[in-house]
Write a protein that holds these residues in place. Structure first.
Motif, mmCIF file in Angstrom:
data_model
loop_
_atom_site.group_PDB
_atom_site.id
_atom_site.type_symbol
_atom_site.label_atom_id
_atom_site.label_comp_id
_atom_site.label_asym_id
_atom_site.label_seq_id
_atom_site.Cartn_x
_atom_site.Cartn_y
_atom_site.Cartn_z
ATOM 1 N N GLN A 1 0.835 -1.218 0.000
ATOM 2 C CA GLN A 1 0.000 0.000 0.000
ATOM 3 C C GLN A 1 0.861 1.256 0.000
ATOM 4 N N SER A 2 2.045 1.184 0.637
ATOM 5 C CA SER A 2 2.928 2.366 0.686
ATOM 6 C C SER A 2 3.508 2.710 -0.682
ATOM 7 N N MET B 1 -5.112 -0.816 -2.277
ATOM 8 C CA MET B 1 -4.383 -2.091 -2.357
ATOM 9 C C MET B 1 -5.157 -3.129 -1.555
ATOM 10 N N LYS B 2 -5.547 -4.211 -2.218
ATOM 11 C CA LYS B 2 -6.310 -5.249 -1.511
ATOM 12 C C LYS B 2 -5.419 -6.040 -0.556
ATOM 13 N N ALA C 1 -6.624 -2.012 10.806
ATOM 14 C CA ALA C 1 -5.890 -1.092 11.688
ATOM 15 C C ALA C 1 -4.620 -0.562 11.010
ATOM 16 N N ALA C 2 -4.069 -1.353 10.066
ATOM 17 C CA ALA C 2 -2.852 -0.941 9.350
ATOM 18 C C ALA C 2 -3.158 -0.050 8.151
ATOM 19 N N GLY C 3 -4.452 0.278 7.947
ATOM 20 C CA GLY C 3 -4.824 1.209 6.879
ATOM 21 C C GLY C 3 -5.219 0.564 5.568
ATOM 22 N N ILE C 4 -5.419 -0.758 5.554
ATOM 23 C CA ILE C 4 -5.864 -1.440 4.324
ATOM 24 C C ILE C 4 -7.380 -1.275 4.223
#
Length: 766
Positions: A548-549, A555-556, A597-600
């Motif tokens: 995702q970064s 991003m799945k 929680a990690a932003g996905i």
């Protein structure tokens, strides 16, 4: 006392056939090279069974691709598009039917009953021309005979073959392939005559559809078929083999009344009620009963004491000389040989039996019944059974309590799907007809080497992470260049969609060579669930966060769902399957929440195997669907409305469980559609309303063929005729792991171009 094996794995203990096939398909070896590998495999299997003392050894259970396709070849039932002009079917036509080629698509592939094996679905119509076009059953019987080994040639029975067929393209959907019974029986008669002339004394007809809920006219077809074959079969012993479930009373009555059948094979592992039926309804005098007491579907060592008890009960009914000890089904659904597992924990290994060991178990049971019991073998078996029951590594009380607490409650997201989709769209801002892929990108030789070297401690963790990061970056960049809307990281760190998760969960064990054929040359290595399942730590968050970064696009996060992990593993048989599934669901739930929680923002929980686990009998299906759907909902019931939950399903007939799929309450479902000739769309044409996002696959990834932009646009238009524009997604049928980049890039380019073309057309009509 006699012993029998229904069928045996054909890939080889080290996947020799897989590598020979792929080398041949890539043009790196000749047809002679491929045939040499196949011949060596067949010979070693027959010799192995003969050396073990098996009396009834099967032949014609080997296949270059699939046993149903072999029957299609035997009958010459080649669809018109392959331009078959008669004679003996060669590799060109055979593999074109299986895999497609540059100019024509492959035939449909679907699951073999409730297994993870895929067969090639016959396409038949009123004008199908049948001709005896593959002499494989006879040539393989003769081949074994030349080695001094007498075998039982195995044929898929005529009624099962037709019941598994579908109307060919352009034929009315109402057409019944069963109406062709009279057209295929003459070819069966030719095959029988040749086998008889070659010296065969037994023939095995596999008729597993007898375990299904059949209508009276379908049952009558069995009577008609075997009555018509009676004179041809005169002088032969005939085994009618069933497997995978109980034989219903009406089917039992129908089949046991047939004069042309000498013996009946029953699955007494999954078909425990058949045993009651034999006791209550009786068994025809003078006929053989092939008792499938050794499990052909799982890898646990047989409980020999329990099997002896069952066999003694049957012996009292049918007589000593008419009882044959057998496997519950073909051993092709289990791993090949435990001997090749040098790294497996010794305690767990003592609890297991692969195909080679099951052959020994079958013969040991037969000898014990005949008064020649191998006391040491039985004693070691009893010790292993006791060890497994008492081992502390099997039970985790905390996990058991958490799973038990799930049974009485419903787990659903608080908001309905339309409100969630609105919230997600505000956050994701996707175009209409958003494009995505299913998850995996091609697994190159370099990638496999990196994973292998890391596992063998030949490279450091730092070097491994660097190599995987570079691959993810390449995949992300490619998707951005292609202008795909919702990206995937390509899964370069994963060996298999189930094994990868099993390796990080407690209660799982793994093999090095426990390969099982899934279709064609594709093999899977199912993990072994031996104990209670929990998740010690996050499994995918590191890689998903990294991916995702690298992009501003969604991003799945990619996960395998609990039902698929269950159905694609060798599952413990000491507790109900649903209890194990709930344990896995709780582990995946923790992973989903950590990804969020990690932003996905988009998380795909694949349930490719949901349909495959559906029991074959209707009376048992509602209970399965209830706990399977519940397991999926458990995984994501705690996420926010703005987190979009996807799921993916492939290669099954979904129309009969569409309401359960809707009940899963996913935000978006991607589902196989193109290879099955858009069968899925018919359910929506028939009025089923679907309000969540849906992506019926627009092209078949199991074929090297590259579809054009126009072809894909045409498929999307067919979907738009039955589905709302605002819920339709555009994606391939399945993951791209097995394809090459030379195929993937142009196919995805055309897919995105087709979506853009239709967006433009839709905008201009507003």
């Amino acid at each position: 006392m006699a012993s029998h094996i229904v069928g045996y794995p054909r890939m080889g203990p080290k996947r020799e056939l897989k590598f020979a096939l792929e080398s041949f398909w890539d043009g790196k070896s000749t047809a002679d090279d491929l045939q040499k590998v196949a011949t060596d495999l067949r010979h070693s299997i027959w010799k192995q069974m003969a050396d073990a003392g098996i009396k009834y050894i099967p032949s014609n259970t080997f296949s270059y691709y699939d046993q149903v396709l072999d029957t299609t070849a035997m009958l010459g039932a080649v669809p018109e598009r392959y331009n078959f002009t008669g004679g003996e079917i060669g590799f060109d036509i055979y593999f074109s039917m299986a895999r497609g080629n540059a100019s024509v698509p492959a035939m449909e592939m679907t699951k073999w009953f409730d297994t993870n094996y895929h067969f090639i679905v016959p396409e038949l119509g009123p004008n199908t021309k049948f001709s005896y076009s593959s002499h494989k059953p006879v040539s393989e019987y003769k081949e074994a005979k030349a080695l001094g080994i007498e075998t039982v040639p195995v044929l898929i029975g005529p009624v099962t073959y037709l019941l598994l067929s579908k109307p060919a393209k352009g034929v009315e959907k109402s057409f019944s392939p069963l109406s062709l019974l009279g057209s295929i029986l003459p070819i069966y008669k030719e095959v029988i005559a040749e086998l008889k002339a070659a010296g065969a004394s037994w023939i095995q007809f596999d008729e597993p559809t007898l375990v299904m809920d059949l209508e009276s006219h379908q049952l009558e077809a069995f009577t008609k078929a075997y009555t018509e074959l009676e004179s041809s079969l005169s002088g032969l012993n005939v085994l009618a083999e069933t497997y995978f479930a109980d034989v219903p009373p009406e089917a039992y009555k129908t089949i046991t009344a047939l004069k042309s059948i000498s013996g009946f094979g029953f699955d007494l592992v999954r078909g425990t009620k058949t045993l009651d039926l034999v006791k209550s309804a009786g068994f025809p005098a003078g006929k053989y009963l092939f008792a499938g007491v050794v499990d052909g579907r799982n890898i646990w060592a047989n409980d020999l004491a329990s099997s002896i008890s069952t066999l003694e009960t049957l012996e009292a009914i049918v007589g000593k000389d008419k009882l044959v000890v057998s496997t519950s089904c073909s051993l092709m659904h289990t791993a090949v040989d435990l001997v090749n597992e040098t790294k497996l924990d010794s305690e767990i290994k003592s609890w297991l039996a692969f195909a080679a060991q099951k052959v020994v178990e079958v013969n040991a049971l037969a000898k014990a019944l005949a008064g020649q019991k191998d006391e040491a073998f039985f004693s070691a078996n009893a010790a292993a059974q006791a060890s497994r029951k008492s081992s502390p590594r099997v039970t985790n009380e905390e996990v058991q309590k958490a799973a038990a607490a799930l049974k009485g409650s419903d787990h659903r997201r608080a908001t309905n799907v339309s409100a969630r989709l609105d919230a997600q769209q505000k956050k994701l801002n996707l175009p209409i007809l958003p494009t995505t892929t299913i998850g995996s990108f091609p697994q190159t030789m370099d990638l496999r080497r990196v994973r292998r070297e890391y596992k063998a401690n030949k490279i450091s963790e730092e070097e491994y992470v660097k190599a995987i990061k570079e691959e993810i970056s390449k995949v992300v960049k490619l998707q951005e260049e292609l202008d795909i809307d919702v990206l995937v990281h390509g899964e370069p760190e994963r060996n298999d969609m189930v094994e990868y998760f099993g390796e990080q969960l407690s209660g799982f064990a793994f093999t090095v060579n426990g390969w099982v054929q899934s279709y064609g040359s594709r093999c899977v290595k199912p993990p072994i669930i031996y104990g209670d399942v929990s998740r010690p730590k996050a499994m995918t968050v590191f890689w998903s966060k990294m991916a995702q970064s690298m992009t501003a696009r969604p991003m799945k996060g990619m996960l395998t769902g609990p039902v698929t992990i269950l159905n694609w593993s060798f599952v413990r048989n000491d507790q109900p399957r649903f209890e194990t599934c709930y344990q896995i669901a709780l582990a995946i739930k923790k992973e989903v929440e950590d990804l969020e929680a990690a932003g996905i923002q988009v998380i795909q929980i694949d349930e490719a195997a949901l349909r495959e686990g559906l029991p074959l009998r209707k009376s048992e299906q509602a209970f399965y669907l209830d706990w399977a759907v519940h397991s999926f909902r458990i995984t994501n019931c705690g996420v926010q409305d703005t987190t979009q939950i996807h799921t993916h399903m492939c290669y099954s007939n979904f129309n009969d469980i569409i309401h359960s799929i809707i009940n899963m309450d996913a935000d978006v479902i991607t589902i196989e559609n193109s290879r099955s000739d858009e069968k899925l769309l018919s359910v929506f044409r028939e009025g089923v309303k679907y309000g969540a996002g849906i992506g019926p696959g627009v092209y078949d990834i199991h074929s090297p063929r590259i579809p054009s932009t126009e072809e894909i646009a045409d498929r999307i238009n067919k979907m738009l005729a039955v589905l709302e524009t605002n819920i339709l997604w555009v994606n391939p049928d399945c993951g791209l792991k097995t394809r090459k980049y030379a195929e993937v890039k142009p196919a995805l380019t055309n897919m995105v171009a087709a979506a853009k073309l239709l967006r433009t057309q839709l905008a201009s009509t507003k």
